[in-house]
Design an enzyme around this catalytic site. Structure first.
Site, PDB file in Angstrom:
ATOM      1  N   CYS A  56      63.941  16.320  17.243  1.00  0.00           N
ATOM      2  CA  CYS A  56      63.405  15.886  18.538  1.00  0.00           C
ATOM      3  C   CYS A  56      63.931  14.495  18.912  1.00  0.00           C
ATOM      4  O   CYS A  56      64.039  13.607  18.065  1.00  0.00           O
ATOM      5  CB  CYS A  56      61.876  15.873  18.475  1.00  0.00           C
ATOM      6  N   CYS A 101      57.929   9.322  18.512  1.00  0.00           N
ATOM      7  CA  CYS A 101      56.506   9.251  18.142  1.00  0.00           C
ATOM      8  C   CYS A 101      56.397   8.847  16.661  1.00  0.00           C
ATOM      9  O   CYS A 101      56.911   9.556  15.785  1.00  0.00           O
ATOM     10  CB  CYS A 101      55.834  10.593  18.391  1.00  0.00           C
ATOM     11  N   CYS A 107      55.474  11.243  13.714  1.00  0.00           N
ATOM     12  CA  CYS A 107      55.969  12.625  13.701  1.00  0.00           C
ATOM     13  C   CYS A 107      57.178  12.861  12.794  1.00  0.00           C
ATOM     14  O   CYS A 107      58.222  12.209  12.942  1.00  0.00           O
ATOM     15  CB  CYS A 107      56.312  13.064  15.122  1.00  0.00           C
ATOM     16  N   CYS A 147      49.015  29.471  18.904  1.00  0.00           N
ATOM     17  CA  CYS A 147      49.582  28.302  19.573  1.00  0.00           C
ATOM     18  C   CYS A 147      51.031  28.083  19.136  1.00  0.00           C
ATOM     19  O   CYS A 147      51.316  27.940  17.946  1.00  0.00           O
ATOM     20  CB  CYS A 147      48.748  27.074  19.235  1.00  0.00           C
ATOM     21  N   CYS A 154      48.482  29.752  23.578  1.00  0.00           N
ATOM     22  CA  CYS A 154      48.582  28.310  23.818  1.00  0.00           C
ATOM     23  C   CYS A 154      50.016  27.902  23.507  1.00  0.00           C
ATOM     24  O   CYS A 154      50.653  28.488  22.622  1.00  0.00           O
ATOM     25  CB  CYS A 154      47.606  27.573  22.899  1.00  0.00           C
ATOM     26  N   CYS A 193      44.314  21.744  26.704  1.00  0.00           N
ATOM     27  CA  CYS A 193      44.028  21.387  25.311  1.00  0.00           C
ATOM     28  C   CYS A 193      44.612  19.999  25.118  1.00  0.00           C
ATOM     29  O   CYS A 193      45.834  19.823  25.177  1.00  0.00           O
ATOM     30  CB  CYS A 193      44.678  22.401  24.364  1.00  0.00           C
ATOM     31  N   ARG A 235      38.277  20.497  18.169  1.00  0.00           N
ATOM     32  CA  ARG A 235      38.992  21.069  17.015  1.00  0.00           C
ATOM     33  C   ARG A 235      39.231  20.031  15.928  1.00  0.00           C
ATOM     34  O   ARG A 235      39.863  18.995  16.165  1.00  0.00           O
ATOM     35  CB  ARG A 235      40.338  21.674  17.454  1.00  0.00           C
TER      36      ARG A 235
END
Ligand code: SAM
Ligand code: DTB
Ligand code: SF4
Length: 331
Positions: A66, A70, A73, A110, A141, A201, A277
């Protein structure tokens, strides 16, 4: 402490006083633990079936490589972790995983991708996945990063029920964690998702070195979205070697687990109807802390032995935990 007063309803939300000023959320955090649990359980029982927990299974449809930065991550290309960049899974492999998740008892599936956002050519196979997973009778999702105009509508038309896009942390801590996308970009994507009629979400991560006031800032930000999200994942940071947050916290005290439980309780009280969650970090938290999280009003988990790239309790461990606690899956 800043609250970005802009929810899914844009200017309207900015004009009104926030439903949850950060100070009011911080007061909840400061309650004696038993009082906080009692209030959270009270709210929980008024809005949800007792002892029932929704099960969502995650799959990483595009792992690693990616472009974003972040700090938590393992999938950011610039972080040297053990996660490599892989090609997108093919549609049949995703449908087979969804079928297995349904057979194991999940009600929602998801699909996550390590993208800044989907390019149109990437979205096409995802639409096919959504159509086929939906046809199995599962809620769908996706979490694909930032959406451009029209993409949320395409996902909706394919049968997507929820779009996951997290605010991650409070506005005034965000800059320490991510630089390649702004808080406002995240709010823009949430607006697009809401305007397309998808369920939202949206949650965040705790244990990244933020203060309690900043945890209150995150929860206030979520609770002041108008309407607040239907689903609120509260992740405990999974510290992955090679990520800046792993290095930054090295040698520092990890977040007190009771502070994580408090965050769940405050999310429950401020967003009474949401599915809250208990998300990443369950394996590390262990059974007693998870039990406290359910007491605090968590009523959803990720179910299956992997999150995206890190581990999660396996299905047998969760079945045993549910039996021990007298919990059953929400249909
Ligand atoms: N790339 C897309 C995006 O960022 O919007 C979707 C996938 S991304 C991995 C989804 C969410 O997973 C992030 O927003 C973050 O909240 C959570 N996450 C990622 N790594 C994590 C970690 N190490 N611990 C806890 N949560 C994490
Ligand atoms: C969310 O809030 N948590 C999930 C899901 N949404 C996509 C992801 C957790 C990822 C944990 C680190 C990993 O497995 O890579
Ligand atoms: Fe990329 Fe999403 Fe990871 Fe950020 S959280 S680096 S956008 S995969």
């Amino acid at each position: 402490m800043t609250t970005v007063l802009r929810g899914s309803r844009g200017a309207d939300a900015a004009a009104a006083a926030p439903r949850w000023p950060v100070a009011a959320v911080a007061e909840l955090f400061a309650l004696p633990f038993a009082d906080l649990m009692f209030r959270a359980q009270d709210v929980h029982r008024a809005h949800h079936p007792r002892n029932a927990v929704q099960l969502s299974t995650l799959i990483s449809i595009k792992t690693g490589g990616c472009a974003e930065d972040c700090g938590y991550c393992p999938q950011a290309a610039r972080h040297h972790t053990s996660v490599d960049s892989e090609a997108m899974l093919d549609v049949d492999a995703v449908v087979a995983a969804a079928r297995a998740a349904k057979a194991a008892g999940a009600s929602r599936f998801c699909m996550g991708a390590a993208w800044r956002g989907p390019k149109q050519r990437d979205l096409e196979p995802v639409l096919a996945m959504v159509r086929k997973v939906k046809a199995l009778g599962l809620q769908t999702c996706a979490t694909l990063g930032m959406l451009k105009d029209g993409q949320a509508e395409q996902l909706r038309d394919a049968g997507l029920d929820y779009y996951n896009h997290n605010l991650d942390t409070a506005p005034d801590f965000y800059g320490a964690i991510v630089s390649t996308r702004a808080y406002a970009d995240r709010l823009d994507t949430l607006d697009r998702v809401r305007d397309a009629g998808l369920s939202v979400c949206c949650g965040g991560i705790v244990g990244m070195g933020e203060s309690r006031q900043q945890r209150a800032g995150l929860v206030a930000q979520l609770a002041n979205l108008d309407p607040y999200p239907e689903s609120v994942p509260i992740n405990h940071l999974v510290q992955v070697e090679g990520t800046p947050l792993h290095a930054a916290l090295h040698g520092e005290a990890a977040l007190d687990p009771l502070e994580f439980v408090r965050t769940i309780a405050v999310a429950r009280i401020t967003m009474p109807k949401a599915l809250v969650r208990l998300s990443a970090g369950r394996r590390e938290l262990g059974e007693p802390v998870q039990a406290l999280c359910f007491l605090a009003g968590a009523n959803s988990i990720f179910y299956g032995d992997r999150l995206l790239t890190t581990g999660n309790p396996d299905v047998d461990a969760d079945r045993a935990l549910f039996a021990k606690l007298g919990l059953s899956p929400l249909p």
